[in-house]
Design a protein around this motif. Structure first.
Motif, PDB file in Angstrom:
ATOM      1  N   GLN A  90       0.851  -1.189   0.000  1.00 15.40           N
ATOM      2  CA  GLN A  90       0.000   0.000   0.000  1.00 15.40           C
ATOM      3  C   GLN A  90       0.888   1.242   0.000  1.00 15.40           C
ATOM      4  N   GLY A  91       1.192   1.728  -1.190  1.00 15.30           N
ATOM      5  CA  GLY A  91       1.936   2.972  -1.300  1.00 15.30           C
ATOM      6  C   GLY A  91       1.020   4.136  -0.970  1.00 15.30           C
ATOM      7  N   TYR A  92       1.605   5.219  -0.505  1.00 13.70           N
ATOM      8  CA  TYR A  92       0.779   6.398  -0.230  1.00 13.70           C
ATOM      9  C   TYR A  92       1.602   7.659  -0.446  1.00 13.70           C
ATOM     10  N   VAL A  93       1.017   8.798  -0.130  1.00 14.89           N
ATOM     11  CA  VAL A  93       1.640  10.067  -0.507  1.00 14.89           C
ATOM     12  C   VAL A  93       3.044  10.223   0.052  1.00 14.89           C
ATOM     13  N   ALA A  94       3.346   9.616   1.196  1.00 12.08           N
ATOM     14  CA  ALA A  94       4.696   9.725   1.747  1.00 12.08           C
ATOM     15  C   ALA A  94       5.683   8.867   0.966  1.00 12.08           C
ATOM     16  N   THR A  95       5.376   7.568   0.796  1.00 16.13           N
ATOM     17  CA  THR A  95       6.331   6.666   0.155  1.00 16.13           C
ATOM     18  C   THR A  95       6.542   6.987  -1.318  1.00 16.13           C
ATOM     19  N   HIS A  96       5.506   7.501  -1.979  1.00 12.58           N
ATOM     20  CA  HIS A  96       5.579   7.749  -3.420  1.00 12.58           C
ATOM     21  C   HIS A  96       5.283   9.204  -3.767  1.00 12.58           C
ATOM     22  N   PRO A 295      -4.211   1.223 -13.981  1.00 15.83           N
ATOM     23  CA  PRO A 295      -2.779   1.248 -13.651  1.00 15.83           C
ATOM     24  C   PRO A 295      -2.044   2.417 -14.321  1.00 15.83           C
ATOM     25  N   ASP A 296      -2.372   2.700 -15.577  1.00 19.46           N
ATOM     26  CA  ASP A 296      -1.705   3.809 -16.265  1.00 19.46           C
ATOM     27  C   ASP A 296      -2.039   5.141 -15.619  1.00 19.46           C
ATOM     28  N   GLN A 297      -3.293   5.345 -15.275  1.00 19.53           N
ATOM     29  CA  GLN A 297      -3.691   6.594 -14.616  1.00 19.53           C
ATOM     30  C   GLN A 297      -2.979   6.753 -13.277  1.00 19.53           C
ATOM     31  N   PHE A 298      -2.894   5.658 -12.528  1.00 21.41           N
ATOM     32  CA  PHE A 298      -2.231   5.723 -11.226  1.00 21.41           C
ATOM     33  C   PHE A 298      -0.738   5.977 -11.387  1.00 21.41           C
ATOM     34  N   GLY A 299      -0.122   5.347 -12.378  1.00 24.69           N
ATOM     35  CA  GLY A 299       1.294   5.591 -12.643  1.00 24.69           C
ATOM     36  C   GLY A 299       1.563   7.049 -12.976  1.00 24.69           C
ATOM     37  N   GLN A 300       0.697   7.641 -13.784  1.00 19.16           N
ATOM     38  CA  GLN A 300       0.840   9.057 -14.123  1.00 19.16           C
ATOM     39  C   GLN A 300       0.655   9.925 -12.885  1.00 19.16           C
ATOM     40  N   TYR A 301      -0.271   9.529 -12.020  1.00 13.64           N
ATOM     41  CA  TYR A 301      -0.514  10.299 -10.799  1.00 13.64           C
ATOM     42  C   TYR A 301       0.720  10.282  -9.894  1.00 13.64           C
ATOM     43  N   ILE A 302       1.338   9.116  -9.744  1.00  9.36           N
ATOM     44  CA  ILE A 302       2.547   9.017  -8.923  1.00  9.36           C
ATOM     45  C   ILE A 302       3.642   9.917  -9.497  1.00  9.36           C
ATOM     46  N   ARG A 303       3.831   9.874 -10.805  1.00  2.00           N
ATOM     47  CA  ARG A 303       4.836  10.740 -11.437  1.00  2.00           C
ATOM     48  C   ARG A 303       4.566  12.207 -11.139  1.00  2.00           C
ATOM     49  N   SER A 304       3.317  12.619 -11.252  1.00  4.30           N
ATOM     50  CA  SER A 304       2.981  14.023 -11.015  1.00  4.30           C
ATOM     51  C   SER A 304       3.211  14.418  -9.563  1.00  4.30           C
ATOM     52  N   GLU A 305       2.953  13.491  -8.631  1.00  2.00           N
ATOM     53  CA  GLU A 305       3.178  13.780  -7.219  1.00  2.00           C
ATOM     54  C   GLU A 305       4.667  13.953  -6.919  1.00  2.00           C
TER      55      GLU A 305
END
Length: 322
Positions: A90-96, A295-305
């Motif tokens: 469970q990744g979250y805003v801190a880890t990623h 998965p693609d949307q979430f990957g893009q979200y992580i990159r933006s964060e």
């Protein structure tokens, strides 16, 4: 002709085991690493979602709490696991997001993981001590400027989302406030209630009891829309801060290299769980709203964060390495 047929047959034979594995997946329990100690919101979300997700897949989710290093220990365990879909985290805003933006870590939040899907998110709320004479964000800005640097704000720790969100606020408004970092959200909130500090940007779940008691005054929430639990409180965007959508979010990831068909099965079952009519109610205790993504949307979200918080950390000169 025979040569072409032989090549096609060989190619099909090579693909069959992979196809069969994906079709059969999962055939054993799934290890689900949570990067915090048992108890608390992050852990609760993992257990609520994991129980139903496992049922949807026909296997048990074994929750494994691995606290330490602000999530680094859990990230290392996950990235080193076999990329077969049987170890997730469970990744979250801190880890990623905020941690790799503010310090050197032994993992790459993007390259070392396979995004499975977003679970949900909760806004942060600009909250002030009830005795501060401000009822709107603009009144608070004017108040802080008039105090000539005497106003202080608390956070759950240096580099935390509560810290970076207020630094974003300072950057956007030009106000000066003294940062007082604490070891966790509870002592930070206690000192706002006691007026030792005057403001902070806590997650909504932590702030709600004190907002409802009248001891903290909410001025605005982050995110693109108002919270269902604070319908009368505007978003930061509504009061003029476009793109101010810092969120406390949670999602699932695995080690890099999980086969696409296994990722697809994991994501589709997770999305089905999140769309269940009562899931929003189940997560409401942490003020988390389900936020399913591909998965693609979430990957893009992580990159933006990672990009967002790295840019802010550089601009505000926030570097937490020893």
């Amino acid at each position: 002709m025979k040569r072409r047929q032989l090549l096609q047959a060989a190619s099909l034979a090579a693909a069959l085991p992979r196809f069969a594995i994906a079709q059969a997946f999962p055939t054993k329990p799934i290890r689900y690493i949570v990067p915090v100690a048992a108890g608390g919101g992050n852990d609760m979300i993992a257990r609520v979602v994991g129980e139903r997700w496992g049922a949807a897949l026909g296997q048990t989710f074994v929750i494994e709490n691995q606290s330490g290093g602000g999530g680094v220990v859990a990230c290392q365990s996950t990235m080193r696991a076999a990329p077969d879909g049987y170890t997730l985290m469970q990744g979250y805003v801190a880890t990623h997001g905020t941690t790799p933006a503010t310090r050197h870590v032994s993992y790459d939040a993007i390259k070392d993981f396979t995004p499975i899907g977003m679970i949900g998110a909760t806004p942060n709320v600009l909250a002030i001590n009830a005795n501060v004479p401000a009822k709107t964000v603009q009144e608070f800005i004017d108040y802080v400027k008039a105090q000539n640097g005497k106003v202080s704000y608390g956070s759950a720790g240096a580099g935390s989302l509560t810290h970076l969100t207020m630094e974003l606020f300072k950057q956007e408004t030009g106000v000066q406030m003294v940062h007082v970092p604490y070891r966790g959200i509870a002592p930070a909130i206690n000192d706002v209630l006691g007026n030792q500090t005057q403001a902070m940007f806590p997650g909504l779940a932590a702030a709600l009891p004190h907002i409802r008691s009248g001891r903290m005054r909410p001025l605005a929430v982050t995110g693109k829309q108002r919270s269902a639990q604070l319908k009368d409180v505007p978003t930061m965007e509504e009061v003029g801060f476009k793109g101010f959508d810092a969120m406390q979010w949670y999602g699932s990831v695995g080690p890099a290299g999980i086969p696409a068909d296994v990722v697809k099965r994991l994501n589709e079952t997770q999305v089905a769980v999140l769309k269940a009519p009562d899931m929003a109610e189940k997560l409401a205790s942490e003020a988390v709203e389900p936020w399913p993504m591909t998965p693609d949307q979430f990957g893009q979200y992580i990159r933006s964060e990672v990009q967002r918080w790295t840019a802010l950390a550089k601009a505000r000169n926030i570097h937490l390495d020893e």
